[in-house]
Structure formats: structure tokens, C-alpha cells
Design an enzyme around this catalytic site. Sequence first.
Site, PDB file in Angstrom:
ATOM      1  N   CYS A   1      -1.805   8.786   3.151  1.00 10.94           N
ATOM      2  CA  CYS A   1      -1.528   8.203   1.838  1.00 10.94           C
ATOM      3  C   CYS A   1      -2.628   8.497   0.823  1.00 10.94           C
ATOM      4  CB  CYS A   1      -1.310   6.699   1.957  1.00 10.94           C
ATOM      5  SG  CYS A   1      -2.660   5.811   2.754  1.00 10.94           S
TER       6      CYS A   1
ATOM      7  N   GLU B   1       0.891  -1.168   0.000  1.00 11.13           N
ATOM      8  CA  GLU B   1       0.000   0.000   0.000  1.00 11.13           C
ATOM      9  C   GLU B   1       0.915   1.199   0.000  1.00 11.13           C
ATOM     10  OE1 GLU B   1      -1.246   3.238   1.318  1.00 11.13           O
ATOM     11  OE2 GLU B   1      -1.830   2.239   3.186  1.00 11.13           O
TER      12      GLU B   1
END
Length: 443
Positions: A250, A216
Site C-alpha cells: 500500500c 487504511e
Amino acid sequence: MVAYTPLDDIPAIFSDLRTTFKTGKTKPIAYRKQQLSQLAWMLRDHQDRWADGLKADLGRPHLEADFLEINPSIAEAKDAYLNVDQWAKTEKARWTLNWSVMKPEIRKEPKGVVLIITPFNFPVHLTITHVSAAIAAGNCVVIKPSELCPAICELYAELVPRYLDPETCRVVNGDVPVVSKLLEYPWDHIVYVGSGRVAKIVCAAAAKHLTPVTTELGGKSPVFIDPSCDMELAAKRILWGKLANCGQVCVAPDYVLVPRDAQDHFVAEIKKAYDTFFPDGNPAKSDSFSRMVTEAHANRVKKYVDDSKGTIVFGGDANVQEKYIAPTVLKDVTLDDATMQEEIFGPVLPIIPVKDVDEAISIVNEREHALCLYVFTKDPKFKAKVFDNTQSGGAIANEVIIHVGATGLPFGGIGPSGSGYLSGKYGFDVFTHQRCTLDNPRW
């Protein structure tokens, strides 16, 4: 200073977990549920300490820590606890006449001993979410939290052995040499959350053992603005999403694409939102604004602003020694600007004026796929046009960042923004081997 795990301890940690897994200790559902319960209580019993740790490491306000990290993490462990019985059930394969008498089934089996390497920006949620899934799937686990969050690392080192079974879950603390040592071993699955640069190193090391890796990674998540949208609402939500955790998210909005003739309207609304968030005009003294994780990260973001050719709407100042970067919005930004070369990962928002949505789509499609894409519009056709003609890990309308905690949704990237998923059943599947079985009768 958190004590790093001695390199000489790592071989025994791996070997001990491998030995435990072979005994089948982690396979009973009752054992998994007991560990998941303990995981949730580890957070709940010490919620203030976890919040204090996030404050020490990231300057994060307690309310933000509870909302974005601790409570969602408890919810992940609870969701796995409540659903693991169903998730782990053997499934019958789709019925067909040719195969039905052989009883084709799919067994849900743990992969084995897994390594979870997590980042500094959400050191609780992005750790506990994966650990919950790995435990629910019946694996032994090594947790490697980010050394950039020493207070949180100390809590993991203290509390994990108290709440979880040390025969099946261990914490390894340290920096690059420790990670390098960990990557020498043939894990049954690795999860890495962080930068694309380090992900390439992790994946290359894993390839030597043919170990599967879930990543990720992030990227530059764009925001599309429909000029007919609720501009006030869009501005508030985008600014909040950009400033949460000082922009170190993120899936934070990385840049805004707005029609050229609507830029001034959007800028006016985001300035109003800023004035509402910080009525005294001094975010540096606010008790609801975090800090960059290190001086090096603060200096990196400061350089983006210093080198930008965009016009500063507000912000622009910094105190690197205090790890402070002011909330900053830039307008009239071009694609070759310093802020548009890589993920900003800080509280700086460039606004790029475009001709129309077609140009905006073209700009996004010329770049690497982002972890998320945002659209603000009242028009279903506008939303469909953007979603249907782009690629990204997630596609969210009229909101930002909170989809990561949405129950029942897979969270993950595509291409350079990541591979695989976390959260709930999707995370469970990442750590599960779906083993096919047949039993052919003798007649």
C-alpha cells in the site's frame, strides 16, 4: 479450499462476544497480556507454516515473509505486551486551579466488540498489528482475513482458536456475502484495510449504526528525486520497494518525479540496480520475486503496461496464467498515461520527467493525498520544501516502505488514503474510549 463461515453462524458469534464483553473478562491487564503472549507464540511456534502460507498465496519468498510480515507482527504483539500496563493507566488531566479539587481524570476503557477486515497483500502483518492493539485495549475481536489468501485463512481458522480465547476472539472466513452479513451488526469499532471503493461500502454500512471506522487505503505514493541526490542509492531503494511483494504494497513507490535533465541518469542507475537484483536477466525464474495474488490482478496490471505510451526501460512481459508480471520501468511517462490513472499495485514503475521540484509539487497537490510520499535528497532545504508544501499519510526521506514497522511512529493515511492509525500506542488509542471523570467534593 478454505471453509467459509456459514452466514447463520454470524449472529451467534456477534452475540456471544457481546455477552463475554459485558462480563468484563477482557478488562484485566493480566488477561490482555496473556492473550498478547499467546498471539506472539501463535506466530513464532508456526513461523514456517505462516511463511509457507504466504508462499502459496502470494508466491512470497521466505526471507521476505519473515522480514516484512512475520517478525514485525511478533514485534507488534511484544510491544503491546510490554507497554499495555502504561498505556492503560488512568491519566490525570492537566492541572488547573478551577478544577483540581474535582480530580479530573481520563480512564482508558475498551470500546467493546470490534471487527477487523484485512487485505490480501499483507495478510499477517496488517491483521496481527490491529489484533494486538485491539486485545491490548481490552476488546473482543472478530478477525475477517482476505479470502484471496486461502492458505493464510486456513491458518487463522486453525490456530486462533488454539492460541486465543474463543470467548473473546473469533475468526470469520468468507467473501462478499459474509462481509455484508458482518456489516449488518452494530460493532463498537471497525477497521478496514483495502481499497477506497470497498471502504465507501464499509463506511456507509457502519454509518447506519454510527459505528466509528478506521481505514487504511493506499493511493499513488509519489517519489521526488533531487538531481543532486545519491542516484545509485535512490535507484536501488526505490526498485526494491517497488518489487517487494510484487508491488502489492500500500505504500509502494507508485511513480517517480525527476527533473527532465536527470531522467537518463536515474534510468541508468535503476537499470544497474535491476541487473544486480536479477543477474541472469530472468525474474520469472528468481526465487526472490513474488507473484500477483490472482490472475485478475495480474491482467489488470498487464493492461496498464499494454496501454502505456511510456518507453519501456526493462520488463513489459507477463504470464497471466502464472500470475507473473515482470518488473517493469517506463520512462517519459505523461500525466494522462494509463499508469497514472489509479494506484498500480504491481511491479510497474512510471518515471515522469518534470521541469523542477515546483512542478513536481504541483502535480502531487493536484491529486488525492497518498498514503506516503518519498524524497531522495542530501539537501535539507529540498526535503523541507517538499514536506512543507504537500500532504500525505507519511513523508519519508531517502528510504521507502520500511517506516510502517518503525517503533513509535503512527502509520495511517489522510483523506482518501485513510483515517486513523495503527502500530503501537497509536493503535491502542484507536480501540480505546478515553472516558472523562470528575469527583466533586461535597463541601
